[in-house]
Scaffold this active site. Structure first.
Site: not given
Length: 555
Positions: A360, A391, A519
């Protein structure tokens, strides 16, 4: 190598051109050869500072390359930019704000910025007063019962930092008059809240609304839901909101409108970026967990790194070295993905926190002067707790086609301090810690040296699909132990790494305009999904089609 370097003018004295030349000369040099050429490589490419040890000997650099990287930093006026950061200069140029997160961890007696230090400590002291009251069982809900659960409602910097630190330092949880549990809610879909609320009692639950703007829809939608939950159980009285909510924001007027009591309002400043805010009252959940002394140790560790960053030559300056190594890997070796691999389960949320901090901040394509960037900027940052990652994705690290740089992080000691309560099985737990450390060392060794790390006799019989190329660069950060002070240091290292890279790339790491428009578009689409609006004509075909499916109107 980044294609953008090819566009530079052929000024042979330019540090960038010299670094490009170094790539061409050293591109085929393997890490194993670097160690063969420099028997003292580990000593020459490592730094001890306070309770941290930084080993970058497994990076694909030479002394000459490091000198050129430092020359690049000087060419970009890094010293002047560091001085500007640690001042009241408005270096957040697009928002015309200072970037003074460092001020949040100044000691109370710090004399250089007396008024600034005073403001910070007034708010910290107000937070400490609330912490003491809650810990002592003196803070009571609307029905007079003692608060036993605290829920932090936030998102982004108001969630990732406090959540990461609170989880990492759970061993340092302080004793309280009554058992106190701290929870975190961030997702706007309500799923976390739904899972949590049925476990809680309204009478004994306190909510922190943590929002710099006090306007973030994710946070306020969750806050409104819990307000309804409380009022349904306890009644619609002013005292319910005043007793069961604490606000942390820059907007006192919005907290007043929401009904939060003035004594329960903790203030921030515009010069605190969300992803840099855990040191402020946004860190309230941290202080509730590890206590005031623990929180102050966290601040002290970060401040120690602030001093190191300002006063240490670039060649021995850990955040500067971290940044320059990242520049070398990204812009010259074309390694555009970086993995964070802590070998301690307590650092489970570190990678997610650093994703926000780095991507960001430096995920930008426009320079401070408004021109397009000349170099690739932030790499993709990802990661997982190392033993689990072995893993999951280490197969790609060892034998895939992608070049990846890595940070290995581990505490040297664990299960040996007085406050730990593992006496009955301490020996087994210490052995498990050593198991994690051995895996940390083994993986960084194999990534660097490849087949060279294998037994010669074994290698003779190995089919090619069982062999290792190596030459994947990594650094290793060792902490004496994972405690509040050292975690504060670790976080501040990465903060300053991000800043240094922003200077090299000439971008502003303190804004995030890329997240704003999404937004706004969501707010335009919400009335359509709620049935208040039905005009889809301005939307693209894909979005129209998806909305019709969501509304059950697919043709």
């Amino acid at each position: 190598m980044s294609k953008s370097i090819e566009q530079f003018p052929k000024d042979l004295s330019s540090p960038l051109i010299q670094l490009k030349s170094s790539v061409e000369k050293n591109s085929k040099l393997h890490i194993k050869e670097l160690f063969a050429l420099e028997p003292e490589r580990f000593q020459n490419y490592s730094v001890k500072f306070d309770q941290l040890f930084f080993d970058y000997s497994k990076q694909r650099i030479t002394k000459n390359i490091l000198e050129q990287l430092v020359a690049l930093a000087n060419n970009k006026q890094l010293t002047q930019w560091i001085n500007r950061l640690f001042s009241q200069d408005k270096i957040n140029c697009t928002e015309q704000r200072e970037a003074m997160h460092w001020a949040l961890r100044l000691p109370s007696e710090y004399s250089k910025f007396p008024e600034l230090t005073k403001q910070v400590h007034i708010q910290l002291q107000r937070m400490y007063t609330l912490v003491e009251k809650i810990h002592a069982g003196q803070y009571r809900g609307a029905t007079g019962e003692v608060i036993q659960d605290v829920v932090n409602i936030g998102v982004g910097g108001s969630d990732l930092g406090p959540h990461m630190v609170t989880h990492a330092l759970a061993d340092f949880k302080v004793k309280t008059a009554k058992p106190l549990n701290v929870h975190f809610v961030s997702t706007m879909d309500g799923s976390q809240l739904s899972d949590l609320l049925h476990q809680l009692r309204p009478e004994t639950t306190l909510f922190i609304i943590s929002s710099k703007s006090f306007g973030t829809i994710d946070t306020l939608s969750n806050a409104q839901t819990v307000r309804q939950w409380l009022e349904k159980a306890l009644g619609k009285h002013d005292r319910v909101v005043k007793s069961h909510f604490i606000g942390v924001s820059t907007k006192a007027e919005k907290m007043n409108e929401w009904g939060i009591a003035p004594d329960n309002q903790l203030l921030l400043w515009d010069w605190v970026g969300g992803r840099y805010s855990l040191w402020s009252c946004i860190g309230f959940p941290i202080a509730l967990t590890i206590g005031i002394d623990g929180f102050q140790q966290l601040l002290a560790g970060a401040h120690a790194v602030d001093e190191h960053f300002q006063n240490t030559s670039f060649e021995r300056n850990i955040p500067v070295l971290m940044a320059l190594l990242g520049i070398w890997n990204n812009n010259f070796l074309n390694i555009q993905t970086h993995a964070v691999l802590p070998y301690d389960g307590r650092l489970k949320y570190l990678a997610a926190y650093l994703q926000q901090l780095e991507m960001e901040s430096n995920g930008k394509s426009v320079q401070r002067d408004g021109q397009k960037v000349e170099l690739d900027t932030c790499p993709i940052v990802w990661g997982e707790v190392g033993p689990n990652a072995q893993h999951a994705f280490y197969q790609l690290l060892h034998q895939g086609t992608q070049a990846v740089s890595c940070d290995f992080i581990a505490p040297i000691q664990r299960y040996n301090a007085d406050h730990f309560t593992y006496v009955e099985n301490a020996e087994a737990l210490i052995e498990q810690h050593h198991l994690a450390l051995s895996n940390c060392l083994a993986q960084s060794r194999l990534l660097a040296f490849g087949n060279e790390a294998l037994d010669v006799k074994e290698l003779e019989k190995l089919p090619i699909y069982k062999q290792y190329e190596g030459n994947q660069p990594s650094s290793t950060l060792l902490l004496d132990e994972l405690n509040p002070y050292n975690l504060g240091m670790l976080i501040a290292l990465y903060e300053h790494k991000v800043f240094v890279q922003s200077v090299i790339w000439n971008i502003n790491p303190f804004d995030q305009w890329g997240v704003e428009k999404g937004k706004q578009i969501a707010n335009q689409l919400l009335p359509i999904l709620n049935g208040a609006q039905n005009d889809l004509s301005t939307l693209d075909a894909s979005t129209r089609g998806l909305i019709k499916i969501l509304l059950g109107k697919a043709e």
